[in-house]
Design an enzyme around this catalytic site. Structure first.
Site, short mmCIF file in Angstrom:
data_model
loop_
_atom_site.label_atom_id
_atom_site.label_comp_id
_atom_site.label_asym_id
_atom_site.label_seq_id
_atom_site.Cartn_x
_atom_site.Cartn_y
_atom_site.Cartn_z
N CYS A 104 39.06 33.41 47.08
CA CYS A 104 38.80 34.83 46.93
C CYS A 104 37.62 35.07 47.86
CB CYS A 104 38.41 35.12 45.48
SG CYS A 104 38.23 36.86 45.16
N SER A 382 30.14 47.18 42.88
CA SER A 382 31.21 47.92 42.22
C SER A 382 31.60 49.06 43.14
CB SER A 382 30.69 48.50 40.91
OG SER A 382 29.86 49.61 41.18
N HIS A 406 27.55 36.43 45.52
CA HIS A 406 28.83 36.92 46.07
C HIS A 406 29.15 38.36 45.69
CE1 HIS A 406 30.58 36.75 42.11
NE2 HIS A 406 31.80 36.90 42.55
#
Lengths: 483, 147
Positions: A104, A382, A406
């Site tokens: 990811c 976010s 991260h």
């Protein structure tokens, strides 16, 4: 173990951003654990982080310290934000130290367009990308077949160059140049291939996203580094967050089970079944390492294919080619991996689970164009709070096995987020703030609301203060596609 | 099929980033069936999934809990490889000697995010706090899924 049953450790303050848990905290700890965070973020961390990072410290062959980054939260086996390096001979490899979503990662692409040019067309641009980029459950990626999928697994992003999804110069701007040693597709299970075949070039779901962003006024922290990346205020960039999709999820599942059974057979006990491991040098460990490297390749290729869709979409919406709009990749970083790296002359297998590599200036593993400033580090926040580009440091190489944070890290459960805010309402609120969101699901959108995450500004401030990466620029979204 | 069954309970507090559920079954077969219902209900409205395709498979394991882990992982495998979501689960679990065997026939249809009100994709079943135990009333399992 329930969180309330976890004993809060006593922390020894090493400096303002380093907090140590001694080996006396838990039987079997081979090294101390270190949390990298401001006091504020340390106090906000869930107790599960301390339980899990001290479990990591019990694993064979671990070197120096088990680290947790400031965005740490409770994960499986390792906490998210966990970093640990193991000796290649006595050390281990654990799927729980890498994550189900192998590689990811984050990708950042620049353009030469400005906020003024893109803002009026943002709806049409996001609608087009939402249509063209497979997102959420039930969508299929590019048709490649199993033979080509094996080549993707072996060649990584280089496969994309041969098939028209990449420019020459993209490859050097991907961590490890998008291709690493030791990825042998013959180690792959048929199930991983079957699960991965339909999904190359898909964004996925959960916290994965694609964002059109700009650098706000005052959003440049380091002018010299920003000029190396050719970044200015009001400039439009695109950020992509996704991983190896079902291909990587299956590999992680396969080996979690294999190692769990093997450990029962050999009577090896771990404090948490998600910490199931194999000795790195064992045949089982090497087989997993090879399959995991194939998934690292898949994820680099996945983000590369998606970026090529983004270039196409911009060309249709704006007068120009991707080259004339200078839609150049800045960098692509992995944040769920285990890689063999050399520290103090010793080769180690460095697990980063929700942590980014952060190599400093001059490191031979980073592209020559960035030698002067260090490796780009991309930290996504976010969808409401923005994201950061930072650069790696020598200090990170010396202190944290070349690792930094991260992302923001969740502080609120998915259910709690949905109870606090409804998807449609959130979409409206974001639109009022100037962020146009397209999502495969309103409930999924609500789960990813900004209120469910730590403050990314504080996370980046922490790693900057700790010296393990340095802020270059901040980005704010104007358009977001959420899986 | 419904997830509003008292045999299934979803938990917010176990995994911050993900989803957890506990399932009760009077028998092993029922426990497996309702675990599958809970899994699908975590990502979609299971009542909207019609039966248009079926998949049959067998699994074996030396532990009942790992058999459940493998069974749920199998459902996720078909979700990605064949793009299928399921709503019907016919399960037959037997123990022969020390080994557990499962025979399953599961029915569903191609995933349609609008029709099935898909909220989220599921990456994997985890071993995090994973538990299957015999209780006075039957069996109980706790499963945390990675999103």
């Amino acid at each position: 173990m329930q969180q309330q049953n976890i004993k809060k450790p006593e922390f020894k303050k090493i400096d303002d951003t380093t907090w140590e848990i001694a080996t006396s905290y838990k039987t079997g700890m081979r090294v101390p654990a270190r949390i990298i965070a401001t006091k504020n973020l340390l106090d906000e961390m869930d107790l599960g982080v301390f339980e899990q990072i001290t479990n990591v410290a019990t694993l064979p062959g671990i070197q120096d310290f088990a680290f947790c980054m400031p965005d740490g939260h409770w994960g499986y086996g390792f906490p998210v934000g966990g970093v640990a390096a193991f000796n290649l001979n006595e050390g281990i490899i654990s799927p729980g130290g890498i994550g189900f979503d192998i590689n990811c990662g984050m990708r950042l692409m620049k353009t030469n367009l400005t906020l003024k040019e893109v803002k009026p067309k943002i709806k049409s641009l996001m609608d087009r990308m939402f249509r063209d980029i497979p997102t959420g459950v039930g969508t299929r990626g590019i048709e490649i077949g199993f033979k080509e999928l094996e080549k993707v697994a072996k060649e990584g992003a280089q496969w994309c160059l041969k098939h028209g999804y990449a420019w020459d110069e993209d490859l050097e701007r991907i961590e490890s140049h998008g291709r690493i040693e030791g990825a042998d597709p013959s180690s792959l299970s048929e199930r991983a291939l079957k699960r991965g075949e339909p999904q190359l070039g898909t964004l996925g779901s959960g916290n994965h996203y694609l964002e059109v962003q700009y650098i706000p006024k005052g959003g440049i922290y380091d002018k010299d580094a920003a000029s190396v990346f050719d970044l200015k205020e009001e400039q439009i960039c695109v950020m992509i967050h996704t991983g190896s999709r079902g291909f990587g999820h299956q590999i992680a599942t396969d080996y979690l089970r294999k190692f769990d059974s093997a450990m029962q057979k050999y009577n090896i006990k771990v404090p948490d079944r998600d910490l199931a491991y194999a000795p790195f040098s064992s045949p089982e460990g090497q087989e997993y390492f090879s399959s995991m490297n194939c998934a690292i390749h898949y994820a680099y290729a996945n983000r590369q294919v998606i970026m090529s869709f983004v270039r196409d979409a911009f060309m249709r919406e704006f007068a120009g080619t991707a080259k004339s709009m200078e839609m150049e990749l800045i960098y692509d970083v992995a944040h769920n991996t285990a890689k063999v790296e050399t520290y103090k002359g010793k080769k180690l297998i460095v697990h980063r689970k929700g942590a980014t590599r952060s190599f400093g200036p001059g490191n031979p593993d980073i592209p020559e164009i960035y030698h002067e400033v260090g490796q780009p580090v991309i930290i996504g926040g976010s969808m409401e709070t923005g994201s950061y580009l930072l650069v790696g440091t020598k200090e990170a190489e010396e202190e944290t096995f070349g690792s930094t944070a991260h992302g923001s890290g969740r502080t609120m459960s998915r259910g709690a987020a949905k109870r606090k805010v409804q998807g449609r309402e959130l979409e409206k609120q974001l639109q009022e703030k100037g962020i146009y969101v397209r999502s495969a699901s309103y409930a999924g959108l609500a789960e990813e609301a900004g209120l469910a995450y730590k403050n990314v500004d504080q996370v980046c401030e922490s790693v900057d203060l700790a010296g393990i990466s340095k802020r270059v620029a901040k980005f704010l979204p104007i358009g977001n596609i959420k899986g | 099929m419904t997830s509003n069954d008292k045999r299934i309970k979803f938990h917010d507090d176990i995994a911050i980033a993900d989803t957890a559920f506990t399932v009760k079954g009077r028998t092993v077969d029922e426990l497996f069936e309702y675990s599958a219902i809970a899994l699908i209900s975590s990502m979609a409205d299971i009542s909207k999934i019609d039966i248009k395709e079926k998949r049959e498979f067998t699994l074996e394991s030396n532990n009942l809990d790992t058999l459940l882990f493998d069974f749920l992982s199998e459902i996720l495998f078909y979700k990605d490889s064949d793009n299928l979501l399921f709503s019907e689960f016919e399960i037959d679990v037997k123990k022969q000697g020390k080994q557990w065997y499962l025979k399953a026939e599961i029915g569903g249809e191609l995933a349609n995010p609008n029709k099935h009100k898909v909220t989220i994709d599921i990456k994997a079943i985890t071993m995090h706090m994973f538990k299957l135990e015999k209780t006075r009333e039957g069996y109980e399992a706790r499963v945390v899924i990675d999103i």
